[in-house]
Design an enzyme around this catalytic site. Sequence first.
Site, PDB file in Angstrom:
ATOM      1  CE  LYS A  33     -17.331   8.524 -17.484  1.00 47.36           C
ATOM      2  NZ  LYS A  33     -18.400   9.153 -16.669  1.00 47.36           N
ATOM      3  CD  GLU A  36     -28.023   7.471 -29.144  1.00 46.86           C
ATOM      4  OE1 GLU A  36     -28.420   8.906 -29.068  1.00 46.86           O
ATOM      5  OE2 GLU A  36     -28.319   6.670 -28.088  1.00 46.86           O
ATOM      6  CB  CYS A  56     -30.638  11.907 -27.841  1.00 44.01           C
ATOM      7  SG  CYS A  56     -29.827  10.764 -26.531  1.00 44.01           S
ATOM      8  CD  GLU A  96     -29.271  17.077 -27.826  1.00 37.46           C
ATOM      9  OE1 GLU A  96     -28.184  17.201 -27.969  1.00 37.46           O
ATOM     10  OE2 GLU A  96     -30.002  15.911 -27.842  1.00 37.46           O
TER      11      GLU A  96
HETATM   12  P1  ADP Z   1     -24.378  15.322 -21.695  1.00 39.34           P
HETATM   13  O1  ADP Z   1     -24.223  16.549 -22.337  1.00 39.34           O
HETATM   14  O2  ADP Z   1     -25.424  14.338 -21.886  1.00 39.34           O
HETATM   15  O3  ADP Z   1     -23.950  15.282 -20.268  1.00 39.34           O
HETATM   16  P2  ADP Z   1     -21.606  14.325 -22.091  1.00 39.34           P
HETATM   17  O4  ADP Z   1     -21.099  14.205 -23.329  1.00 39.34           O
HETATM   18  O5  ADP Z   1     -21.041  15.691 -21.389  1.00 39.34           O
HETATM   19  O6  ADP Z   1     -23.349  14.419 -22.194  1.00 39.34           O
HETATM   20  O7  ADP Z   1     -21.514  13.151 -21.211  1.00 39.34           O
HETATM   21  C1  ADP Z   1     -21.954  11.889 -21.428  1.00 39.34           C
HETATM   22  C2  ADP Z   1     -20.602  10.844 -21.028  1.00 39.34           C
HETATM   23  O8  ADP Z   1     -19.266  11.088 -21.640  1.00 39.34           O
HETATM   24  C3  ADP Z   1     -20.525  11.146 -19.467  1.00 39.34           C
HETATM   25  O9  ADP Z   1     -20.630   9.517 -19.108  1.00 39.34           O
HETATM   26  C4  ADP Z   1     -19.297  11.811 -19.152  1.00 39.34           C
HETATM   27  O10 ADP Z   1     -18.898  11.634 -18.066  1.00 39.34           O
HETATM   28  C5  ADP Z   1     -18.655  11.461 -20.404  1.00 39.34           C
HETATM   29  N1  ADP Z   1     -17.549  12.330 -20.887  1.00 39.34           N
HETATM   30  C6  ADP Z   1     -17.438  13.838 -20.920  1.00 39.34           C
HETATM   31  N2  ADP Z   1     -16.215  14.285 -21.422  1.00 39.34           N
HETATM   32  C7  ADP Z   1     -15.645  13.220 -21.844  1.00 39.34           C
HETATM   33  C8  ADP Z   1     -14.502  13.124 -22.564  1.00 39.34           C
HETATM   34  N3  ADP Z   1     -13.850  14.244 -22.789  1.00 39.34           N
HETATM   35  N4  ADP Z   1     -14.162  11.744 -22.895  1.00 39.34           N
HETATM   36  C9  ADP Z   1     -14.898  10.710 -22.739  1.00 39.34           C
HETATM   37  N5  ADP Z   1     -15.818  10.830 -21.978  1.00 39.34           N
HETATM   38  C10 ADP Z   1     -16.337  12.020 -21.508  1.00 39.34           C
END
Ligand code: ADP
Length: 499
Positions: free
Chosen positions: A200, A274, A308, A405
């Site tokens: 995804k 990561e 990152c 960050e």
């Molecule tokens: P960023 O702050 O870099 O946007 P996120 O951690 O919010 O990072 O998002 C990174 C990925 O994790 C995206 O693909 C997002 O849709 C997905 N994501 C966000 N929340 C969840 C969750 N609770 N469980 C699994 N994946 C998630």
Amino acid sequence: MPKTISKKKNNTIKLKFDTWQYAPAPESKSAASIKPQYDLFINGEWVKPSGNKYFDTINPATEEKLSEVAEANVADVDKAVSAARRSYEKVWKKMPAKERAKYIFRIARIVQEKARELAIIETLDGGKAIRESRDFDVPTAANHFFYYAGWADKLEYAFPNCATEPLGVAGQIIPWNFPLLMAAWKIAPALATGNTVVLKPAETTSLTALKLAEIIQEADLPPGVVNIITGAGSTGAAIVNHPDINKIAFTGSTDVGKIIQRAIAGTNKKATLELGGKAANIIFEDAPIDQAVEGVVNGIYFNQGHVCCAGSRLYVQESVAKEVIRKLKDRIESLIVGDPMDKNTDIGAINSRQQLETIHKYIKIGEAEGSEMYQSSCSLPAKGFWCRPTLFTNVAQSNRIAQEEIFGPVLAILTFRTDDEVIEKANNSPYGLSAGVWTDKGSKIFNMTKRMRAGVIWANTFNKFDPSSPFGGYKESGYGREGGLHGLLPYLNLNPLSP
Ligand code: ADP
């Protein structure tokens, strides 16, 4: 040489450059084809989302809609995981490794063939400068497929005296900062080791992953080996919580990493995470200062700081601090901020309005904490999400802008006197993803890299990547390694062979 006149006004540096302006050199959108709507790529076919929901993906540089993308719900995730399971059991795990390798090589070659189109789509959908997507993201993604294709039939040499066994179905969730490259980082080692995949992409940058799905179709990969589904956090959570997933590979925020850890606790799912970073970039007084300044600029400003491993904390030895700060101010004034499709642009658009708000919040926090803020005086386009390259001086180790960050083009500058002091300060962070050291002395490099707690430490350079070298963090930056021989391990069970 450009002549600079500097006057400080309202905390903004005003530098006048007797320098040449580049004529615009925009890349053409016409070399990329983007469909108005994308479905889910499941079992080798494009299928409609069962909830029939789609969401817009926009160009952050113009706020124009590029396409709409399917939102996968729990039922769609189940369909994708079932397809991945079937193809794992019936096809992929039984296929001779050298045959698997041929498919991965084929993907690598098609990525290369379509490099220009992929770079354009990456820039339109994500906002990063075309120079970055053209010269770094896309070629490095192709290199990852080439590299891991080479390992597929050599696992017995990678792990001598062990029988290797794939884990099964890998759920892979990636962020928006390197959409195609992260997909390659995740998919290539999983396929090389005999696993199947449900991937995804992030909700703001789905398009290159969907293009990769088209490439996978063109490469004639058996249906179900790679499934690419789109959606936001709830789709990611449905992947994480699906009972038939054997492994989670996640790149993203530390907060979501923690949610994932909690969700898989007590299950048999393996994970590599990561997560965030707050890299210390350290300049010693004996460093080649001009090179170091350029390395700092590369480490935090190119890519809008959306990395990152960005060198967002700069530690400068006191004796050269004045010179480094002056040169950095001059250099950020010369950075070209604007149309990411222009080949001259150094700093493109911030990926989303939400991320821009986060960056602005931290700039305000930095000012409120008493640090001195400087920004380039460049003008910003009227539409889209933009942030001027920003730096803070007089920052204290305990300040939030030195600890948290930001994920934007914002640099916190601190000073130090001795090696011990800077090691203490650099390691005083909840993160430990990457770091940089600038010095003329090889012995100092060895001393520093041995004592610093970061997964990757660059010496006299920054942000250099190669598929053969592992990447990953310490502490809240996550665990597990991606890249290199180490990157094969998280996708395998190793069973020692009896002598
Ligand atoms: P960023 O702050 O870099 O946007 P996120 O951690 O919010 O990072 O998002 C990174 C990925 O994790 C995206 O693909 C997002 O849709 C997905 N994501 C966000 N929340 C969840 C969750 N609770 N469980 C699994 N994946 C998630």
